[in-house]
Design a protein around this motif. Structure first.
Motif, PDB file in Angstrom:
ATOM      1  N   HIS A 198     -90.267 -19.423  41.764  1.00 54.55           N
ATOM      2  CA  HIS A 198     -90.767 -19.430  40.387  1.00 54.55           C
ATOM      3  C   HIS A 198     -89.785 -20.211  39.506  1.00 54.55           C
ATOM      4  O   HIS A 198     -88.588 -19.938  39.532  1.00 54.55           O
ATOM      5  CB  HIS A 198     -90.902 -17.985  39.892  1.00 54.55           C
ATOM      6  CG  HIS A 198     -91.711 -17.848  38.657  1.00 54.55           C
ATOM      7  ND1 HIS A 198     -91.237 -18.215  37.424  1.00 54.55           N
ATOM      8  CD2 HIS A 198     -92.960 -17.390  38.468  1.00 54.55           C
ATOM      9  CE1 HIS A 198     -92.161 -17.978  36.517  1.00 54.55           C
ATOM     10  NE2 HIS A 198     -93.220 -17.476  37.133  1.00 54.55           N
TER      11      HIS A 198
ATOM     12  N   GLU B 257     -97.853 -22.469  33.853  1.00 53.84           N
ATOM     13  CA  GLU B 257     -97.978 -21.317  34.748  1.00 53.84           C
ATOM     14  C   GLU B 257     -99.432 -20.854  34.804  1.00 53.84           C
ATOM     15  O   GLU B 257     -99.917 -20.405  35.836  1.00 53.84           O
ATOM     16  CB  GLU B 257     -97.079 -20.170  34.296  1.00 53.84           C
ATOM     17  CG  GLU B 257     -97.122 -18.980  35.226  1.00 53.84           C
ATOM     18  CD  GLU B 257     -96.103 -17.901  34.902  1.00 53.84           C
ATOM     19  OE1 GLU B 257     -95.899 -17.036  35.767  1.00 53.84           O
ATOM     20  OE2 GLU B 257     -95.513 -17.920  33.807  1.00 53.84           O
TER      21      GLU B 257
ATOM     22  N   ASP C 175     -94.910 -28.382  39.126  1.00 51.93           N
ATOM     23  CA  ASP C 175     -93.897 -27.353  39.342  1.00 51.93           C
ATOM     24  C   ASP C 175     -94.477 -26.049  39.875  1.00 51.93           C
ATOM     25  O   ASP C 175     -93.724 -25.151  40.257  1.00 51.93           O
ATOM     26  CB  ASP C 175     -93.128 -27.080  38.039  1.00 51.93           C
ATOM     27  CG  ASP C 175     -92.282 -28.259  37.635  1.00 51.93           C
ATOM     28  OD1 ASP C 175     -91.442 -28.687  38.441  1.00 51.93           O
ATOM     29  OD2 ASP C 175     -92.475 -28.774  36.520  1.00 51.93           O
ATOM     30  N   TRP C 176     -95.790 -25.939  39.918  1.00 55.84           N
ATOM     31  CA  TRP C 176     -96.455 -24.719  40.381  1.00 55.84           C
ATOM     32  C   TRP C 176     -97.149 -24.928  41.725  1.00 55.84           C
ATOM     33  O   TRP C 176     -97.787 -24.022  42.237  1.00 55.84           O
ATOM     34  CB  TRP C 176     -97.441 -24.242  39.318  1.00 55.84           C
ATOM     35  CG  TRP C 176     -96.702 -23.956  38.059  1.00 55.84           C
ATOM     36  CD1 TRP C 176     -96.520 -24.796  36.997  1.00 55.84           C
ATOM     37  CD2 TRP C 176     -95.950 -22.788  37.762  1.00 55.84           C
ATOM     38  NE1 TRP C 176     -95.720 -24.208  36.056  1.00 55.84           N
ATOM     39  CE2 TRP C 176     -95.351 -22.970  36.501  1.00 55.84           C
ATOM     40  CE3 TRP C 176     -95.725 -21.591  38.441  1.00 55.84           C
ATOM     41  CZ2 TRP C 176     -94.554 -22.012  35.898  1.00 55.84           C
ATOM     42  CZ3 TRP C 176     -94.923 -20.628  37.843  1.00 55.84           C
ATOM     43  CH2 TRP C 176     -94.359 -20.846  36.581  1.00 55.84           C
ATOM     44  N   ARG C 177     -97.001 -26.093  42.329  1.00 58.61           N
ATOM     45  CA  ARG C 177     -97.665 -26.384  43.605  1.00 58.61           C
ATOM     46  C   ARG C 177     -97.184 -25.476  44.728  1.00 58.61           C
ATOM     47  O   ARG C 177     -97.892 -25.282  45.705  1.00 58.61           O
ATOM     48  CB  ARG C 177     -97.470 -27.853  43.972  1.00 58.61           C
ATOM     49  CG  ARG C 177     -98.137 -28.773  42.997  1.00 58.61           C
ATOM     50  CD  ARG C 177     -99.154 -29.679  43.653  1.00 58.61           C
ATOM     51  NE  ARG C 177    -100.062 -30.245  42.679  1.00 58.61           N
ATOM     52  CZ  ARG C 177     -99.789 -31.297  41.920  1.00 58.61           C
ATOM     53  NH1 ARG C 177     -98.643 -31.912  42.029  1.00 58.61           N
ATOM     54  NH2 ARG C 177    -100.677 -31.731  41.065  1.00 58.61           N
TER      55      ARG C 177
ATOM     56  N   ARG D  22     -97.222 -22.518  44.834  1.00 57.11           N
ATOM     57  CA  ARG D  22     -98.143 -21.378  44.948  1.00 57.11           C
ATOM     58  C   ARG D  22     -99.444 -21.752  45.636  1.00 57.11           C
ATOM     59  O   ARG D  22    -100.169 -20.871  46.083  1.00 57.11           O
ATOM     60  CB  ARG D  22     -98.498 -20.837  43.565  1.00 57.11           C
ATOM     61  CG  ARG D  22     -97.341 -20.303  42.804  1.00 57.11           C
ATOM     62  CD  ARG D  22     -97.763 -19.565  41.560  1.00 57.11           C
ATOM     63  NE  ARG D  22     -98.549 -20.384  40.655  1.00 57.11           N
ATOM     64  CZ  ARG D  22     -98.887 -20.008  39.425  1.00 57.11           C
ATOM     65  NH1 ARG D  22     -98.532 -18.832  38.973  1.00 57.11           N
ATOM     66  NH2 ARG D  22     -99.586 -20.783  38.658  1.00 57.11           N
ATOM     67  N   ASP D  23     -99.757 -23.044  45.697  1.00 53.87           N
ATOM     68  CA  ASP D  23    -101.078 -23.486  46.150  1.00 53.87           C
ATOM     69  C   ASP D  23    -101.503 -22.919  47.501  1.00 53.87           C
ATOM     70  O   ASP D  23    -102.584 -22.387  47.635  1.00 53.87           O
ATOM     71  CB  ASP D  23    -101.169 -25.013  46.184  1.00 53.87           C
ATOM     72  CG  ASP D  23    -101.170 -25.622  44.791  1.00 53.87           C
ATOM     73  OD1 ASP D  23    -101.291 -24.863  43.808  1.00 53.87           O
ATOM     74  OD2 ASP D  23    -101.044 -26.856  44.691  1.00 53.87           O
TER      75      ASP D  23
ATOM     76  N   ASN E 220    -100.321 -15.633  47.257  1.00 56.71           N
ATOM     77  CA  ASN E 220     -99.412 -15.241  46.193  1.00 56.71           C
ATOM     78  C   ASN E 220    -100.007 -14.125  45.352  1.00 56.71           C
ATOM     79  O   ASN E 220    -101.174 -14.156  44.999  1.00 56.71           O
ATOM     80  CB  ASN E 220     -99.116 -16.462  45.317  1.00 56.71           C
ATOM     81  CG  ASN E 220     -97.911 -16.249  44.464  1.00 56.71           C
ATOM     82  OD1 ASN E 220     -97.913 -15.367  43.623  1.00 56.71           O
ATOM     83  ND2 ASN E 220     -96.895 -17.043  44.660  1.00 56.71           N
TER      84      ASN E 220
ATOM     85  N   ASP F 118     -98.785 -13.375  42.294  1.00 57.95           N
ATOM     86  CA  ASP F 118     -98.429 -13.669  40.902  1.00 57.95           C
ATOM     87  C   ASP F 118     -97.346 -12.768  40.335  1.00 57.95           C
ATOM     88  O   ASP F 118     -97.235 -12.596  39.133  1.00 57.95           O
ATOM     89  CB  ASP F 118     -99.649 -13.624  39.978  1.00 57.95           C
ATOM     90  CG  ASP F 118    -100.619 -14.751  40.252  1.00 57.95           C
ATOM     91  OD1 ASP F 118    -100.157 -15.842  40.645  1.00 57.95           O
ATOM     92  OD2 ASP F 118    -101.830 -14.548  40.082  1.00 57.95           O
TER      93      ASP F 118
END
Length: 141
Positions: free
Chosen positions: A2, A87, A111-113, A115-116, A120, A122
């Motif tokens: 994160h 986010e 920057d959130w890839r 999680r793809d 997850n 969250d």
């Protein structure tokens, strides 16, 4: 990982003010009163955020390298409401301003890839205390 766990800029940029009823003196599991100071008749603020130089007493960080909130499960509502840029799919002026103040690049959707492909939940701290996405402001009639 994160992005907030390698940042901490917002905790060293903004006053953290909240209603006194969020204190653990009034609300079990609330913000530790020992880490606050009175701002006015109705609000407290986290020690270290009343006036510059700002740095929240609960922040354990080397800004831009590692960051954690030492009271994360008991942090004030205003902290829970801070969104990291993208986010939830949109930029955050508050996040961007704090990161720029510390010469950090603003966050992007890239920057959130991480999680793809993950299953997850969250919850970046694995404690189940992450905020829900803030509601959009009401539309005026």
């Amino acid at each position: 990982m994160h992005p907030c766990l390698t940042c901490g800029a917002c905790c060293a940029q903004y006053r953290v003010a909240f209603h006194w009823m969020e204190s653990d003196e009034v609300t079990p599991g609330g913000v530790p009163a020992a880490l606050t100071e009175r701002l006015d008749a109705h609000r407290l603020c986290m020690q270290g955020t009343f006036a510059p130089p700002i740095r929240c007493v609960a922040l354990d960080a080397d800004i831009g390298r590692y960051s954690r909130c030492s009271i994360h499960p008991n942090r004030p509502s205003v902290c829970r409401e801070v969104e990291a840029s993208f986010e939830f799919g949109r930029p955050s002026a508050q996040c961007d301003k704090a990161r720029i103040a510390f010469s950090l690049p603003v966050l992007t959707a890239a920057d959130w890839r991480w999680r793809d492909g993950a299953d997850n939940d969250d919850h970046p701290d694995d404690s189940g205390n992450s905020p829900s996405p803030p509601a959009l402001p009401p539309v005026a009639a």
